[in-house]
Write an enzyme that holds these catalytic residues in place. Structure first.
Site, PDB file in Angstrom:
ATOM      1  N   LYS A 147     -15.807  11.417 -22.172  1.00 19.66           N
ATOM      2  CA  LYS A 147     -15.941  11.073 -23.438  1.00 19.66           C
ATOM      3  C   LYS A 147     -16.500   9.570 -23.406  1.00 19.66           C
ATOM      4  O   LYS A 147     -17.319   9.062 -23.955  1.00 19.66           O
ATOM      5  CB  LYS A 147     -14.492  10.809 -24.178  1.00 19.66           C
ATOM      6  CG  LYS A 147     -13.910  12.250 -24.361  1.00 19.66           C
ATOM      7  CD  LYS A 147     -12.673  12.052 -25.341  1.00 19.66           C
ATOM      8  CE  LYS A 147     -11.589  11.410 -24.479  1.00 19.66           C
ATOM      9  NZ  LYS A 147     -11.112  11.693 -23.371  1.00 19.66           N
ATOM     10  N   GLU A 162      -8.141  -0.120 -24.820  1.00 21.00           N
ATOM     11  CA  GLU A 162      -8.885  -0.073 -23.933  1.00 21.00           C
ATOM     12  C   GLU A 162      -8.395  -0.664 -22.370  1.00 21.00           C
ATOM     13  O   GLU A 162      -7.486  -1.282 -22.400  1.00 21.00           O
ATOM     14  CB  GLU A 162     -10.119  -0.846 -24.159  1.00 21.00           C
ATOM     15  CG  GLU A 162     -11.206  -0.038 -24.718  1.00 21.00           C
ATOM     16  CD  GLU A 162     -11.997   0.836 -24.055  1.00 21.00           C
ATOM     17  OE1 GLU A 162     -13.170   0.466 -23.101  1.00 21.00           O
ATOM     18  OE2 GLU A 162     -11.715   1.954 -24.003  1.00 21.00           O
ATOM     19  N   ARG A 163      -8.804   0.125 -21.237  1.00 20.23           N
ATOM     20  CA  ARG A 163      -8.445  -0.603 -19.807  1.00 20.23           C
ATOM     21  C   ARG A 163      -9.485  -1.788 -19.725  1.00 20.23           C
ATOM     22  O   ARG A 163     -10.537  -1.515 -20.074  1.00 20.23           O
ATOM     23  CB  ARG A 163      -8.362   0.522 -18.827  1.00 20.23           C
ATOM     24  CG  ARG A 163      -7.635   1.735 -19.185  1.00 20.23           C
ATOM     25  CD  ARG A 163      -7.977   2.812 -18.004  1.00 20.23           C
ATOM     26  NE  ARG A 163      -7.188   4.237 -18.317  1.00 20.23           N
ATOM     27  CZ  ARG A 163      -7.449   5.003 -19.053  1.00 20.23           C
ATOM     28  NH1 ARG A 163      -8.700   4.853 -19.708  1.00 20.23           N
ATOM     29  NH2 ARG A 163      -6.696   6.016 -19.409  1.00 20.23           N
TER      30      ARG A 163
END
Length: 479
Positions: free
Chosen positions: A178, A204-205
């Site tokens: 994705k 988010e990382r």
């Protein structure tokens, strides 16, 4: 709600007798601190819902009011860590919701949920500050035009064309591609997109955020891009509101600057997940499968702000994590209802190395009708799906008896389908350094023409491998 640019919340924490008198009317006391949930008592009347409160040393703890417990006490969710906050501490009502900067000065910058830059490039020159809680565009102001929004990715443009001013979802479980697909769309679409791109990272990382910024910078489109992040390690309240902050920034470019906006959200499931965390912290009884009872209304409040008007459009592409590949999960079902195109990523295709791993039979678009895309595109897309459907039905027979036992007509169908599957793969610019394949961008007409020629058996004599990871169909002749 708007106000002119000023030092953010500076007056609330200014010193001096006059300021202390001014603050006394909105100064309260912390009554309870329970994790991220903070109860505070104020003189009547209490702060309004969605007002931002500040507490702790220098106002470091930021709290959003979510409910009134009585005529003096409010309950809010902390958007920053509450370590060090104690019962009896002073709390200030800022008198306004979370406000974020808007304007062309945001381009090329990275922000958090409060609209504060996190890229160490100094202060932002904002046109003004606006509340993150804004109503959607009235129906009478929304545009009824339907236009195709090309991505340069064959499988999407042929089988699930996107809509200008619409919402598209990329559905898939963990590890099926994705985020890579979103990064490829940024590369393909931002380079030729005349408007502004806004990336919203929800949960988010840090690694993903850094990779994305580097990718945008290398594509030389950073000056037309705004990035807003609510990182994975932040409080659930901050992750829950980062989408609203990004939309407020996007709405300025659509309504005031009269530009088209490409809004990329990764990942909308984490917006729902953070909402469930906030709901649990606030003591609400969970609904089906542990989700918040307000899931539908919370998601709608965000999605309905994404629309197009006669002056500009916000076109959104949203990654949607599918828990355990279960498409009946309430988060996935509720998201489906808001989308004009659904691009489904398949773990089975990913395991075969067919990237992008888009499932052509489960992906769909409301744009794929003859009145919008044209009769030629529609007929080719239907024939591609019919051929792949027949191939899927024949796979069990092939596994048991072998390809030779099929009739000549069925063998021809299998040969077309296998070539179509490989032609719909595509080398990405975002993965060049990992795969060694040079990235390719293919126009919609070229992609349709390639599928049509394969269906007409024009390439029946070419090996299947010649169609794997190519751009336009004529590249198969070189292989």
């Amino acid at each position: 709600m708007t106000r002119t640019h000023r030092a953010h919340y500076g007056p609330v924490w200014a010193s001096g007798p006059a300021q202390q008198v001014q603050d006394s009317a909105r100064r309260g006391t912390v009554v309870v601190v329970r994790g991220s949930v903070v109860d505070a008592a104020f003189p009547r009347p209490p702060p309004e819902i969605y007002n931002q409160l500040r507490a702790g040393p220098g106002g470091a703890v930021r709290i959003e009011v979510l409910s009134h417990l009585n005529d003096r006490t409010v309950r809010g969710i902390a958007l920053t860590p509450t370590q060090g906050l104690a019962r009896g501490d002073a709390v200030i009502d800022t008198g306004e919701p979370i406000m974020v900067p808007v304007g062309r000065g945001l381009l090329g910058r990275m922000f958090n949920v409060f609209g504060e830059p996190i890229d160490d490039l100094g202060e932002v020159e904002a046109a003004e500050y606006r509340s993150i809680h804004r109503p959607p565009v009235p129906l009478m102001r929304q545009s009824a035009k339907r236009e195709v929004f090309e991505t340069g990715i064959k499988a999407i443009d042929v089988l699930g064309p996107l809509e200008r001013g619409g919402k598209a979802g990329l559905f898939g479980g963990a590890g099926v591609g994705k985020t890579v697909l979103i990064m490829e769309m940024i590369h393909n679409m931002v380079g030729r997109h005349e408007g502004v791109s806004l990336f919203c990272g929800i949960g988010e990382r840090t690694r993903e955020a850094e990779d994305l910024r580097r990718e945008i910078e290398q594509a030389n489109v950073l000056e037309n891009t705004v990035m807003v992040f609510g990182q994975m390690n932040e409080q659930p309240g901050a992750r829950f509101r980062v989408g609203h902050a990004a939309l407020t920034m996007a709405e300025y470019f659509r309504d005031d600057a009269r530009q088209d906006v490409l809004l990329l959200i990764d990942n909308i499931f984490r917006f729902i997940q953070s909402g469930a965390e906030v709901s649990g912290l606030m003591g609400q009884l969970p609904s089906r499968m542990g989700y918040q009872p307000t899931l539908g209304s919370e998601l709608a409040a965000l999605q309905e702000r994404i629309s197009n008007t006669d002056t500009g459009a916000i076109s959104s592409i949203q990654a949607v994590y599918v828990p355990a590949d279960d498409f009946t999960d309430p988060a996935v079902v509720h998201t489906f209802g808001h989308l004009s195109a659904s691009i489904v990523l398949s773990r089975d295709r990913a395991s075969q190395g067919l990237y992008p791993a888009i499932d052509p039979l489960r992906s769909e678009s409301k744009m794929l009708v003859p009145a919008v895309v044209g009769r030629k595109h529609y007929d080719v897309a239907r024939e591609v799906c019919r051929t792949l459907q027949e191939y899927g039905e024949l796979k069990d027979i092939i596994a048991m008896l072998g390809l030779e036992e099929l009739s000549r007509a069925d063998q021809a169908t299998v040969n077309r389908a296998r070539r179509l599957e490989r032609f719909l793969t595509q080398p990405f610019f975002a993965t060049e350094q990992f795969t060694g394949h040079e990235g390719k961008m293919v126009g919609r007409d070229d992609a349709i023409d390639g599928c049509r020629r394969i269906l007409a058996d024009e390439f029946a004599e070419y090996p299947e491998s010649a169609f794997y990871m190519i751009g336009p169909i004529d590249e198969a002749k070189k292989g």
